[in-house]
Scaffold this motif. Sequence first.
Motif, PDB file in Angstrom:
ATOM      1  N   GLU A  10       0.781  -1.144   0.055  1.00 55.69           N
ATOM      2  CA  GLU A  10      -0.002   0.018   0.130  1.00 55.69           C
ATOM      3  C   GLU A  10       0.829   1.110  -0.016  1.00 55.69           C
ATOM      4  OE1 GLU A  10      -3.724   2.084   2.551  1.00 55.69           O
ATOM      5  OE2 GLU A  10      -2.898  -0.001   3.138  1.00 55.69           O
ATOM      6  N   LYS A  14       0.836   4.248  -2.633  1.00 54.76           N
ATOM      7  CA  LYS A  14       0.599   5.647  -2.374  1.00 54.76           C
ATOM      8  C   LYS A  14       1.887   6.497  -2.883  1.00 54.76           C
ATOM      9  CE  LYS A  14      -3.146   4.934   0.034  1.00 54.76           C
ATOM     10  NZ  LYS A  14      -4.317   5.496  -0.445  1.00 54.76           N
ATOM     11  N   GLN A  17       1.605   7.054  -6.619  1.00 58.49           N
ATOM     12  CA  GLN A  17       0.412   7.835  -6.985  1.00 58.49           C
ATOM     13  C   GLN A  17       0.790   9.413  -6.503  1.00 58.49           C
ATOM     14  OE1 GLN A  17      -2.635   6.519  -4.231  1.00 58.49           O
ATOM     15  NE2 GLN A  17      -3.745   5.330  -6.087  1.00 58.49           N
ATOM     16  N   LEU A  18       1.673   9.473  -5.587  1.00 60.63           N
ATOM     17  CA  LEU A  18       2.179  10.892  -5.329  1.00 60.63           C
ATOM     18  C   LEU A  18       2.922  11.371  -6.082  1.00 60.63           C
ATOM     19  CD1 LEU A  18       2.370  13.165  -3.205  1.00 60.63           C
ATOM     20  CD2 LEU A  18       4.242  11.940  -2.098  1.00 60.63           C
ATOM     21  N   PHE A  21       1.126  12.533  -9.266  1.00 58.22           N
ATOM     22  CA  PHE A  21       0.179  13.658  -9.068  1.00 58.22           C
ATOM     23  C   PHE A  21       1.225  14.832  -9.340  1.00 58.22           C
ATOM     24  CE2 PHE A  21      -3.471  11.708  -6.270  1.00 58.22           C
ATOM     25  CZ  PHE A  21      -4.096  11.753  -7.371  1.00 58.22           C
ATOM     26  N   LYS A  47      -5.148  16.942  -3.161  1.00 57.44           N
ATOM     27  CA  LYS A  47      -4.867  15.568  -3.365  1.00 57.44           C
ATOM     28  C   LYS A  47      -3.353  15.109  -2.900  1.00 57.44           C
ATOM     29  CE  LYS A  47      -8.120  15.003  -7.057  1.00 57.44           C
ATOM     30  NZ  LYS A  47      -8.296  14.655  -8.529  1.00 57.44           N
ATOM     31  N   ILE A  48      -2.574  15.943  -3.210  1.00 56.13           N
ATOM     32  CA  ILE A  48      -1.059  15.574  -2.983  1.00 56.13           C
ATOM     33  C   ILE A  48      -0.745  15.686  -1.234  1.00 56.13           C
ATOM     34  CG2 ILE A  48       1.242  16.587  -3.036  1.00 56.13           C
ATOM     35  CD1 ILE A  48       0.626  17.269  -5.972  1.00 56.13           C
ATOM     36  N   GLU A  50      -2.967  15.221   0.982  1.00 54.23           N
ATOM     37  CA  GLU A  50      -3.744  13.903   1.399  1.00 54.23           C
ATOM     38  C   GLU A  50      -3.134  12.795   1.272  1.00 54.23           C
ATOM     39  OE1 GLU A  50      -7.591  13.592  -0.357  1.00 54.23           O
ATOM     40  OE2 GLU A  50      -8.526  15.662   0.308  1.00 54.23           O
ATOM     41  N   LEU A  51      -2.284  12.564   0.147  1.00 57.80           N
ATOM     42  CA  LEU A  51      -1.621  11.257   0.024  1.00 57.80           C
ATOM     43  C   LEU A  51      -0.518  11.238   0.851  1.00 57.80           C
ATOM     44  CD1 LEU A  51      -1.287  10.599  -3.743  1.00 57.80           C
ATOM     45  CD2 LEU A  51      -1.934   9.140  -1.855  1.00 57.80           C
ATOM     46  N   GLU A  52       0.267  12.605   0.998  1.00 58.80           N
ATOM     47  CA  GLU A  52       1.278  12.743   1.787  1.00 58.80           C
ATOM     48  C   GLU A  52       1.138  12.265   3.279  1.00 58.80           C
ATOM     49  OE1 GLU A  52       4.359  15.945  -0.559  1.00 58.80           O
ATOM     50  OE2 GLU A  52       2.687  16.680   0.810  1.00 58.80           O
ATOM     51  N   GLU A  54      -1.416  10.332   4.167  1.00 55.86           N
ATOM     52  CA  GLU A  54      -1.578   8.874   4.223  1.00 55.86           C
ATOM     53  C   GLU A  54      -0.414   8.016   4.213  1.00 55.86           C
ATOM     54  OE1 GLU A  54      -4.179   7.828   1.082  1.00 55.86           O
ATOM     55  OE2 GLU A  54      -5.674   9.332   1.565  1.00 55.86           O
ATOM     56  N   ILE A  55       0.601   8.724   3.469  1.00 59.42           N
ATOM     57  CA  ILE A  55       2.125   7.928   3.597  1.00 59.42           C
ATOM     58  C   ILE A  55       2.424   7.959   4.844  1.00 59.42           C
ATOM     59  CG2 ILE A  55       4.369   8.228   2.524  1.00 59.42           C
ATOM     60  CD1 ILE A  55       2.760   8.885  -0.264  1.00 59.42           C
TER      61      ILE A  55
END
Length: 64
Positions: A10, A14, A17-18, A21, A47-48, A50-52, A54-55
């Motif tokens: 996962e 992520k 994906q980052l 983006f 979005k970036i 949020e992803l950061e 989550e990471i």
Amino acid sequence: MSASDAAKQELALKLSQLEEFKKKLPSYKDRQCGVIKHNDSVELWEKIEELEAEIEDLKHKEDK
């Protein structure tokens, strides 16, 4: 598959994906050329971010 393997997969997803983006940002392309001419989309930056977040969460879970 163990929980640790699933978390690593996962995390890798992520991170990719980052990177995708970030490549879509106009300023990313500008920085490669050395001149910033374009404004970035606020939606894309959200979005970036949020992803950061989550990471970071995944990395902290993995460390425990």
